[in-house]
Design a protein around this motif. Structure first.
Motif, PDB file in Angstrom:
ATOM      1  N   ASP A  93     -22.377  61.618  51.859  1.00 50.97           N
ATOM      2  CA  ASP A  93     -22.368  60.163  52.037  1.00 50.97           C
ATOM      3  C   ASP A  93     -22.915  59.732  53.396  1.00 50.97           C
ATOM      4  OD1 ASP A  93     -21.303  59.930  49.532  1.00 50.97           O
ATOM      5  OD2 ASP A  93     -19.248  59.551  50.199  1.00 50.97           O
ATOM      6  N   SER A  94     -22.884  60.628  54.386  1.00 47.03           N
ATOM      7  CA  SER A  94     -23.385  60.268  55.718  1.00 47.03           C
ATOM      8  C   SER A  94     -24.883  60.020  55.719  1.00 47.03           C
ATOM      9  CB  SER A  94     -23.035  61.356  56.737  1.00 47.03           C
ATOM     10  OG  SER A  94     -23.802  62.531  56.514  1.00 47.03           O
ATOM     11  N   ARG A  95     -25.572  60.485  54.690  1.00 49.35           N
ATOM     12  CA  ARG A  95     -27.022  60.282  54.618  1.00 49.35           C
ATOM     13  C   ARG A  95     -27.392  58.805  54.513  1.00 49.35           C
ATOM     14  NH1 ARG A  95     -27.751  64.868  49.940  1.00 49.35           N
ATOM     15  NH2 ARG A  95     -27.107  66.680  51.199  1.00 49.35           N
ATOM     16  N   GLN A  96     -26.427  57.965  54.161  1.00 48.20           N
ATOM     17  CA  GLN A  96     -26.700  56.534  54.046  1.00 48.20           C
ATOM     18  C   GLN A  96     -27.132  55.919  55.377  1.00 48.20           C
ATOM     19  OE1 GLN A  96     -23.594  54.382  51.598  1.00 48.20           O
ATOM     20  NE2 GLN A  96     -22.589  56.358  51.780  1.00 48.20           N
ATOM     21  N   TYR A  97     -26.700  56.510  56.478  1.00 52.35           N
ATOM     22  CA  TYR A  97     -26.973  55.926  57.787  1.00 52.35           C
ATOM     23  C   TYR A  97     -27.463  56.925  58.829  1.00 52.35           C
ATOM     24  CZ  TYR A  97     -22.390  57.996  58.666  1.00 52.35           C
ATOM     25  OH  TYR A  97     -21.346  58.885  58.764  1.00 52.35           O
ATOM     26  N   LEU A  98     -27.191  58.212  58.635  1.00 57.22           N
ATOM     27  CA  LEU A  98     -27.409  59.208  59.687  1.00 57.22           C
ATOM     28  C   LEU A  98     -28.839  59.214  60.218  1.00 57.22           C
ATOM     29  CD1 LEU A  98     -26.000  61.657  61.160  1.00 57.22           C
ATOM     30  CD2 LEU A  98     -27.088  63.088  59.457  1.00 57.22           C
ATOM     31  N   TYR A  99     -29.809  59.434  59.351  1.00 51.64           N
ATOM     32  CA  TYR A  99     -31.189  59.554  59.804  1.00 51.64           C
ATOM     33  C   TYR A  99     -31.786  58.208  60.186  1.00 51.64           C
ATOM     34  CZ  TYR A  99     -31.138  64.424  58.336  1.00 51.64           C
ATOM     35  OH  TYR A  99     -30.851  65.763  58.215  1.00 51.64           O
ATOM     36  N   LYS A 100     -31.309  57.133  59.563  1.00 52.34           N
ATOM     37  CA  LYS A 100     -31.808  55.811  59.929  1.00 52.34           C
ATOM     38  C   LYS A 100     -31.399  55.443  61.352  1.00 52.34           C
ATOM     39  CE  LYS A 100     -31.884  54.142  55.166  1.00 52.34           C
ATOM     40  NZ  LYS A 100     -31.263  53.240  54.163  1.00 52.34           N
ATOM     41  N   LEU A 101     -30.248  55.940  61.789  1.00 53.94           N
ATOM     42  CA  LEU A 101     -29.828  55.746  63.176  1.00 53.94           C
ATOM     43  C   LEU A 101     -30.503  56.733  64.124  1.00 53.94           C
ATOM     44  CD1 LEU A 101     -25.984  55.110  62.787  1.00 53.94           C
ATOM     45  CD2 LEU A 101     -27.636  53.507  63.779  1.00 53.94           C
ATOM     46  N   ALA A 102     -30.589  57.994  63.702  1.00 53.34           N
ATOM     47  CA  ALA A 102     -31.015  59.045  64.622  1.00 53.34           C
ATOM     48  C   ALA A 102     -32.522  59.154  64.791  1.00 53.34           C
ATOM     49  CB  ALA A 102     -30.451  60.392  64.165  1.00 53.34           C
ATOM     50  N   LEU A 174     -20.554  70.554  59.861  1.00 53.89           N
ATOM     51  CA  LEU A 174     -20.041  69.275  60.338  1.00 53.89           C
ATOM     52  C   LEU A 174     -20.520  68.974  61.754  1.00 53.89           C
ATOM     53  CD1 LEU A 174     -18.409  66.751  59.960  1.00 53.89           C
ATOM     54  CD2 LEU A 174     -16.328  68.046  60.537  1.00 53.89           C
ATOM     55  N   TYR A 175     -20.468  69.968  62.641  1.00 55.85           N
ATOM     56  CA  TYR A 175     -20.924  69.704  64.009  1.00 55.85           C
ATOM     57  C   TYR A 175     -22.405  69.365  64.044  1.00 55.85           C
ATOM     58  CZ  TYR A 175     -21.991  70.044  68.929  1.00 55.85           C
ATOM     59  OH  TYR A 175     -22.434  69.746  70.205  1.00 55.85           O
ATOM     60  N   ALA A 176     -23.220  70.069  63.272  1.00 52.18           N
ATOM     61  CA  ALA A 176     -24.650  69.781  63.249  1.00 52.18           C
ATOM     62  C   ALA A 176     -24.918  68.357  62.791  1.00 52.18           C
ATOM     63  CB  ALA A 176     -25.371  70.776  62.345  1.00 52.18           C
ATOM     64  N   ASN A 177     -24.146  67.900  61.834  1.00 55.12           N
ATOM     65  CA  ASN A 177     -24.264  66.530  61.346  1.00 55.12           C
ATOM     66  C   ASN A 177     -23.852  65.530  62.421  1.00 55.12           C
ATOM     67  OD1 ASN A 177     -22.938  64.064  60.049  1.00 55.12           O
ATOM     68  ND2 ASN A 177     -23.942  64.911  58.253  1.00 55.12           N
ATOM     69  N   LEU A 178     -22.698  65.740  63.015  1.00 55.91           N
ATOM     70  CA  LEU A 178     -22.184  64.800  64.018  1.00 55.91           C
ATOM     71  C   LEU A 178     -23.032  64.792  65.278  1.00 55.91           C
ATOM     72  CD1 LEU A 178     -18.393  65.582  63.594  1.00 55.91           C
ATOM     73  CD2 LEU A 178     -19.539  63.451  62.959  1.00 55.91           C
ATOM     74  N   ARG A 179     -23.592  65.945  65.644  1.00 54.67           N
ATOM     75  CA  ARG A 179     -24.436  65.997  66.837  1.00 54.67           C
ATOM     76  C   ARG A 179     -25.628  65.057  66.704  1.00 54.67           C
ATOM     77  NH1 ARG A 179     -29.035  69.154  68.668  1.00 54.67           N
ATOM     78  NH2 ARG A 179     -28.988  69.307  70.953  1.00 54.67           N
ATOM     79  N   CYS A 180     -26.153  64.902  65.495  1.00 57.18           N
ATOM     80  CA  CYS A 180     -27.262  63.960  65.293  1.00 57.18           C
ATOM     81  C   CYS A 180     -26.900  62.569  65.803  1.00 57.18           C
ATOM     82  CB  CYS A 180     -27.623  63.871  63.817  1.00 57.18           C
ATOM     83  SG  CYS A 180     -28.336  65.357  63.100  1.00 57.18           S
ATOM     84  N   LEU A 181     -25.661  62.156  65.578  1.00 57.01           N
ATOM     85  CA  LEU A 181     -25.241  60.813  65.947  1.00 57.01           C
ATOM     86  C   LEU A 181     -25.043  60.635  67.446  1.00 57.01           C
ATOM     87  CD1 LEU A 181     -22.676  60.061  63.095  1.00 57.01           C
ATOM     88  CD2 LEU A 181     -24.959  59.057  63.381  1.00 57.01           C
ATOM     89  N   THR A 182     -24.941  61.732  68.194  1.00 54.61           N
ATOM     90  CA  THR A 182     -24.728  61.593  69.639  1.00 54.61           C
ATOM     91  C   THR A 182     -25.951  61.026  70.343  1.00 54.61           C
ATOM     92  OG1 THR A 182     -25.404  63.884  70.142  1.00 54.61           O
ATOM     93  CG2 THR A 182     -23.066  63.493  69.647  1.00 54.61           C
ATOM     94  N   ILE A 183     -27.091  60.945  69.653  1.00 55.43           N
ATOM     95  CA  ILE A 183     -28.281  60.333  70.239  1.00 55.43           C
ATOM     96  C   ILE A 183     -28.136  58.824  70.316  1.00 55.43           C
ATOM     97  CG2 ILE A 183     -29.598  59.946  68.111  1.00 55.43           C
ATOM     98  CD1 ILE A 183     -31.051  61.423  71.345  1.00 55.43           C
ATOM     99  N   HIS A 209     -26.538  65.465  72.368  1.00 49.81           N
ATOM    100  CA  HIS A 209     -27.741  64.803  72.859  1.00 49.81           C
ATOM    101  C   HIS A 209     -27.385  63.841  73.998  1.00 49.81           C
ATOM    102  CE1 HIS A 209     -30.530  66.211  69.852  1.00 49.81           C
ATOM    103  NE2 HIS A 209     -29.781  65.756  68.859  1.00 49.81           N
ATOM    104  N   THR A 210     -28.352  63.555  74.842  1.00 48.25           N
ATOM    105  CA  THR A 210     -28.230  62.449  75.786  1.00 48.25           C
ATOM    106  C   THR A 210     -28.597  61.176  75.033  1.00 48.25           C
ATOM    107  OG1 THR A 210     -28.824  63.857  77.653  1.00 48.25           O
ATOM    108  CG2 THR A 210     -29.042  61.460  77.949  1.00 48.25           C
ATOM    109  N   PRO A 211     -27.654  60.232  74.905  1.00 44.06           N
ATOM    110  CA  PRO A 211     -27.905  59.080  74.031  1.00 44.06           C
ATOM    111  C   PRO A 211     -28.964  58.126  74.583  1.00 44.06           C
ATOM    112  CG  PRO A 211     -25.801  58.856  75.167  1.00 44.06           C
ATOM    113  CD  PRO A 211     -26.295  60.222  75.481  1.00 44.06           C
ATOM    114  N   VAL A 212     -29.662  57.469  73.666  1.00 44.29           N
ATOM    115  CA  VAL A 212     -30.649  56.455  74.034  1.00 44.29           C
ATOM    116  C   VAL A 212     -30.390  55.195  73.226  1.00 44.29           C
ATOM    117  CG1 VAL A 212     -32.420  58.117  74.679  1.00 44.29           C
ATOM    118  CG2 VAL A 212     -32.318  57.297  72.323  1.00 44.29           C
TER     119      VAL A 212
END
Length: 212
Positions: A93-102, A174-183, A209-212
């Motif tokens: 379900d995280s695919r709904q927003y994950l890549y669009k944000l990252a 799970l960590y690999a998924n959540l790390r994407c959002l740290t950008i 990631h260092t967020p932007v």
């Protein structure tokens, strides 16, 4: 050994994590995103991660790399993971927003794979064909954040089940998924989710990631 990666790539994050967990030495090489020659020369296709071992044998696919390093390390660290349906559903379900944000933010970040404009253009063209124009998702940030924050609160309710279970692919996925959002600088992680992330960051030696 050499591990060819992109820093942003969650599959590369997964492959990197096993080296941290097992304290296995590896030279991490970040390719420019438009470098087709190197991966095609190694495995006849343009993809990462790729592990090149001490016998100069190239191995693609994150799960295969994880299995190889876990089985050949002085002490294997990963346990068999029983299916966690709640986590599997959450990740899907995280695919709904994950890549669009990252994705629109990865190309703006100080990542080695995007050090040239041609690499940025290459990635942008390919991924916009997949998720749509980056500028539209930047403009829609608040709606995507609302969706992400609600979803992260759902994860917060059961993440202790993952955190307290023996180390397995559940932790890696799970960590690999959540790390994407740290950008995403605007993202807010619930306390238990953030605790899980910090624990895995330290154990795997794959930093946020260092967020932007």
């Amino acid at each position: 050994m050499k591990l060819y990666i992109y820093d942003h790539c969650p599959y590369c994050t997964k492959a990197r994590m096993i080296f941290g967990y097992t304290n296995t030495n590896v030279e991490v090489i970040t390719l420019l995103n438009d470098d087709e020659e190197t991966p095609i020369g190694l495995i006849n296709q343009k993809m990462v991660p790729i592990l090149v071992d001490d016998e100069n044998q190239a191995l693609p696919e994150s799960l295969d790399i994880i299995s190889k390093i876990n089985s050949t390390a002085q002490k294997s660290v990963l346990h068999e993971a029983n299916l966690n349906e709640k986590l599997s559903t959450w990740l899907t379900d995280s695919r709904q927003y994950l890549y669009k944000l990252a994705m629109p933010r990865w190309v703006k970040a100080d990542l080695k794979e995007f050090k040239t404009q041609s690499a940025i253009d290459y990635f942008t063209k390919k991924k916009e064909d997949y998720i749509g124009p980056f500028k539209d998702h930047i403009e829609n940030t608040q709606n995507l954040l609302d969706l992400a924050h609600s979803h992260l609160l759902d994860l917060n309710k059961f993440i202790d089940e993952v955190q307290e279970s023996p180390l397995s692919l559940h932790h890696i996925n799970l960590y690999a998924n959540l790390r994407c959002l740290t950008i995403v600088k605007e993202i807010e992680f619930p306390d238990r989710v953030l605790n899980f992330m910090k624990t895995q960051e330290e154990a795997s030696k794959v930093a946020f990631h260092t967020p932007v």
